[in-house]
Design an enzyme around this catalytic site. Sequence first.
Site, mmCIF file in Angstrom:
data_model
loop_
_atom_site.group_PDB
_atom_site.id
_atom_site.type_symbol
_atom_site.label_atom_id
_atom_site.label_comp_id
_atom_site.label_asym_id
_atom_site.label_seq_id
_atom_site.Cartn_x
_atom_site.Cartn_y
_atom_site.Cartn_z
ATOM 1 N N LYS A 13 0.839 -1.207 0.000
ATOM 2 C CA LYS A 13 0.000 0.000 0.000
ATOM 3 C C LYS A 13 0.875 1.260 0.000
ATOM 4 O O LYS A 13 0.675 2.170 -0.803
ATOM 5 C CB LYS A 13 -0.925 0.026 1.236
ATOM 6 C CG LYS A 13 -1.810 -1.195 1.384
ATOM 7 C CD LYS A 13 -2.685 -1.135 2.616
ATOM 8 C CE LYS A 13 -1.968 -1.120 3.945
ATOM 9 N NZ LYS A 13 -1.240 -2.357 4.276
ATOM 10 N N ARG A 88 -9.863 0.616 8.666
ATOM 11 C CA ARG A 88 -9.407 -0.723 9.058
ATOM 12 C C ARG A 88 -10.457 -1.473 9.836
ATOM 13 O O ARG A 88 -10.227 -2.620 10.222
ATOM 14 C CB ARG A 88 -8.175 -0.582 9.947
ATOM 15 C CG ARG A 88 -6.872 -0.680 9.206
ATOM 16 C CD ARG A 88 -5.781 -0.376 10.224
ATOM 17 N NE ARG A 88 -4.594 -1.120 10.002
ATOM 18 C CZ ARG A 88 -3.527 -0.607 9.384
ATOM 19 N NH1 ARG A 88 -3.539 0.600 8.908
ATOM 20 N NH2 ARG A 88 -2.442 -1.324 9.257
ATOM 21 N N ARG A 127 12.323 -5.247 5.595
ATOM 22 C CA ARG A 127 12.152 -3.854 5.163
ATOM 23 C C ARG A 127 12.963 -2.881 6.025
ATOM 24 O O ARG A 127 13.050 -3.019 7.235
ATOM 25 C CB ARG A 127 10.659 -3.524 5.281
ATOM 26 C CG ARG A 127 10.311 -2.080 5.102
ATOM 27 C CD ARG A 127 8.821 -1.889 5.014
ATOM 28 N NE ARG A 127 8.103 -2.226 6.234
ATOM 29 C CZ ARG A 127 6.790 -2.101 6.366
ATOM 30 N NH1 ARG A 127 6.056 -1.692 5.356
ATOM 31 N NH2 ARG A 127 6.211 -2.429 7.497
ATOM 32 N N ARG A 160 14.685 0.795 10.981
ATOM 33 C CA ARG A 160 13.654 -0.243 10.825
ATOM 34 C C ARG A 160 12.508 0.079 11.768
ATOM 35 O O ARG A 160 12.746 0.623 12.853
ATOM 36 C CB ARG A 160 14.222 -1.631 11.173
ATOM 37 C CG ARG A 160 15.185 -2.133 10.111
ATOM 38 C CD ARG A 160 15.801 -3.478 10.462
ATOM 39 N NE ARG A 160 16.925 -3.724 9.561
ATOM 40 C CZ ARG A 160 16.853 -4.462 8.452
ATOM 41 N NH1 ARG A 160 15.736 -5.076 8.123
ATOM 42 N NH2 ARG A 160 17.905 -4.604 7.674
ATOM 43 N N ARG A 172 -0.529 -8.534 13.314
ATOM 44 C CA ARG A 172 -1.129 -7.542 12.398
ATOM 45 C C ARG A 172 -1.948 -8.252 11.324
ATOM 46 O O ARG A 172 -3.017 -7.779 10.911
ATOM 47 C CB ARG A 172 -0.029 -6.676 11.771
ATOM 48 C CG ARG A 172 0.490 -5.617 12.748
ATOM 49 C CD ARG A 172 1.893 -5.145 12.452
ATOM 50 N NE ARG A 172 2.073 -4.514 11.166
ATOM 51 C CZ ARG A 172 3.269 -4.268 10.611
ATOM 52 N NH1 ARG A 172 4.380 -4.593 11.258
ATOM 53 N NH2 ARG A 172 3.360 -3.688 9.446
HETATM 54 P P1 AP5 Z 1 4.916 -1.582 1.821
HETATM 55 O O1 AP5 Z 1 4.534 -0.808 0.610
HETATM 56 O O2 AP5 Z 1 5.652 -0.882 2.904
HETATM 57 O O3 AP5 Z 1 3.621 -2.320 2.403
HETATM 58 P P2 AP5 Z 1 2.360 -1.746 3.189
HETATM 59 O O4 AP5 Z 1 1.160 -2.456 2.652
HETATM 60 O O5 AP5 Z 1 2.350 -0.253 3.160
HETATM 61 O O6 AP5 Z 1 2.726 -2.317 4.616
HETATM 62 P P3 AP5 Z 1 2.729 -1.668 6.059
HETATM 63 O O7 AP5 Z 1 3.490 -2.624 6.937
HETATM 64 O O8 AP5 Z 1 3.171 -0.257 6.054
HETATM 65 O O9 AP5 Z 1 1.210 -1.761 6.390
HETATM 66 P P4 AP5 Z 1 0.553 -1.798 7.719
HETATM 67 O O10 AP5 Z 1 -0.851 -1.715 7.277
HETATM 68 O O11 AP5 Z 1 0.848 -2.925 8.633
HETATM 69 O O12 AP5 Z 1 1.218 -0.549 8.485
HETATM 70 P P5 AP5 Z 1 0.656 0.869 8.873
HETATM 71 O O13 AP5 Z 1 1.809 1.791 8.866
HETATM 72 O O14 AP5 Z 1 -0.558 1.220 8.083
HETATM 73 O O15 AP5 Z 1 5.746 -2.861 1.343
HETATM 74 C C1 AP5 Z 1 6.359 -3.765 2.273
HETATM 75 C C2 AP5 Z 1 7.720 -4.246 1.702
HETATM 76 O O16 AP5 Z 1 7.479 -5.014 0.531
HETATM 77 C C3 AP5 Z 1 8.666 -3.112 1.282
HETATM 78 O O17 AP5 Z 1 9.990 -3.497 1.604
HETATM 79 C C4 AP5 Z 1 8.474 -3.008 -0.247
HETATM 80 O O18 AP5 Z 1 9.644 -2.561 -0.908
HETATM 81 C C5 AP5 Z 1 8.147 -4.447 -0.609
HETATM 82 N N1 AP5 Z 1 7.201 -4.546 -1.727
HETATM 83 C C6 AP5 Z 1 6.085 -3.792 -1.958
HETATM 84 N N2 AP5 Z 1 5.442 -4.192 -3.068
HETATM 85 C C7 AP5 Z 1 6.159 -5.250 -3.551
HETATM 86 C C8 AP5 Z 1 5.997 -6.119 -4.685
HETATM 87 N N3 AP5 Z 1 4.961 -5.971 -5.540
HETATM 88 N N4 AP5 Z 1 6.931 -7.091 -4.857
HETATM 89 C C9 AP5 Z 1 7.982 -7.262 -3.988
HETATM 90 N N5 AP5 Z 1 8.200 -6.463 -2.910
HETATM 91 C C10 AP5 Z 1 7.287 -5.480 -2.685
HETATM 92 O O19 AP5 Z 1 0.157 0.615 10.362
HETATM 93 C C11 AP5 Z 1 1.051 0.349 11.421
HETATM 94 C C12 AP5 Z 1 0.283 0.276 12.737
HETATM 95 O O20 AP5 Z 1 -0.347 1.557 12.997
HETATM 96 C C13 AP5 Z 1 -0.874 -0.730 12.777
HETATM 97 O O21 AP5 Z 1 -0.428 -2.025 13.120
HETATM 98 C C14 AP5 Z 1 -1.759 -0.089 13.866
HETATM 99 O O22 AP5 Z 1 -1.273 -0.332 15.152
HETATM 100 C C15 AP5 Z 1 -1.626 1.396 13.579
HETATM 101 N N6 AP5 Z 1 -2.642 1.906 12.638
HETATM 102 C C16 AP5 Z 1 -2.399 2.480 11.398
HETATM 103 N N7 AP5 Z 1 -3.564 2.830 10.821
HETATM 104 C C17 AP5 Z 1 -4.556 2.471 11.687
HETATM 105 C C18 AP5 Z 1 -5.977 2.546 11.640
HETATM 106 N N8 AP5 Z 1 -6.610 3.062 10.564
HETATM 107 N N9 AP5 Z 1 -6.678 2.083 12.705
HETATM 108 C C19 AP5 Z 1 -6.054 1.575 13.795
HETATM 109 N N10 AP5 Z 1 -4.712 1.446 13.903
HETATM 110 C C20 AP5 Z 1 -3.965 1.903 12.846
#
Ligand code: AP5
Length: 216
Positions: A13, A88, A127, A160, A172
């Site tokens: 994403k 979410r 990552r 990281r 997660r």
């Molecule tokens: P990346 O693009 O970083 O993936 P992502 O889907 O953005 O993953 P996140 O870990 O950031 O998502 P998340 O939903 O857990 O975290 P968030 O910050 O929202 O890609 C991952 C890796 O894969 C990278 O190294 C990339 O290079 C590689 N990659 C990408 N595409 C690829 C492909 N096609 N092929 C190969 N490699 C690829 O949330 C974190 C925390 O915040 C949550 O756990 C929660 O506690 C809190 N939080 C955030 N939003 C909310 C909400 N709305 N409600 C409640 N809690 C929330």
Amino acid sequence: MNIILLGPPGAGKGTQAGRLEQDRGMVQLSTGDMLRAAVAARSPVGLEAKAVMDAGDLVSDELVTGILSDRLDGEDVKQGFILDGYPRTAGQAEALERLLAEKGMSLHHVIELSVDEDALVDRITGRFSCASCGAGYHDRYKQPAVAETCDVCSSTNFKRRPDDNEETVRNRLLEYRAKTAPIIPYYEAKGIVSRIDGMAPIAEVEASIECILDGG
Ligand code: AP5
């Protein structure tokens, strides 16, 4: 155009939202980034969110909807936005509907990135990012061209995320299956959901998203 990118942790994403921001001038609204900024600033929101995020649980709907609502008032958001990591839960999907109606905005697409969950653990635990400019890398899939030097800004400092360990990632994923995946039918009923193979190479995933946005 306003869209939601939906998918489990590591689905890509953030990667795709960053590319759309660069290519189309849309604004990436990542609630994860907003919460991490609040944690770094040690604000009351950050202090409340930190332990929850470190455990891989979800922060409360009220808290996260509050920070998103403020951000949606930004002038730049009028160019079009990409929601990354919100909604979410069913409660957040309902809150978003209310917020958009109040602000006279609408939602055009919900794009779901479908992925193999075992691959996600590998993606997330490998990552890392540049501590100066935030450019993203991976231990195996995307190393800097010059070892230990950022391709974008030449910084040699990398970081990281504290929640990028296997145990937290597994939690997660459970949270995603239990609370986020069930909101997809809500958007399917509105006829705005498209599914993309998130296991394809990054450029192919991007091309598929562009095709949806261009009405193809
Ligand atoms: P990346 O693009 O970083 O993936 P992502 O889907 O953005 O993953 P996140 O870990 O950031 O998502 P998340 O939903 O857990 O975290 P968030 O910050 O929202 O890609 C991952 C890796 O894969 C990278 O190294 C990339 O290079 C590689 N990659 C990408 N595409 C690829 C492909 N096609 N092929 C190969 N490699 C690829 O949330 C974190 C925390 O915040 C949550 O756990 C929660 O506690 C809190 N939080 C955030 N939003 C909310 C909400 N709305 N409600 C409640 N809690 C929330």
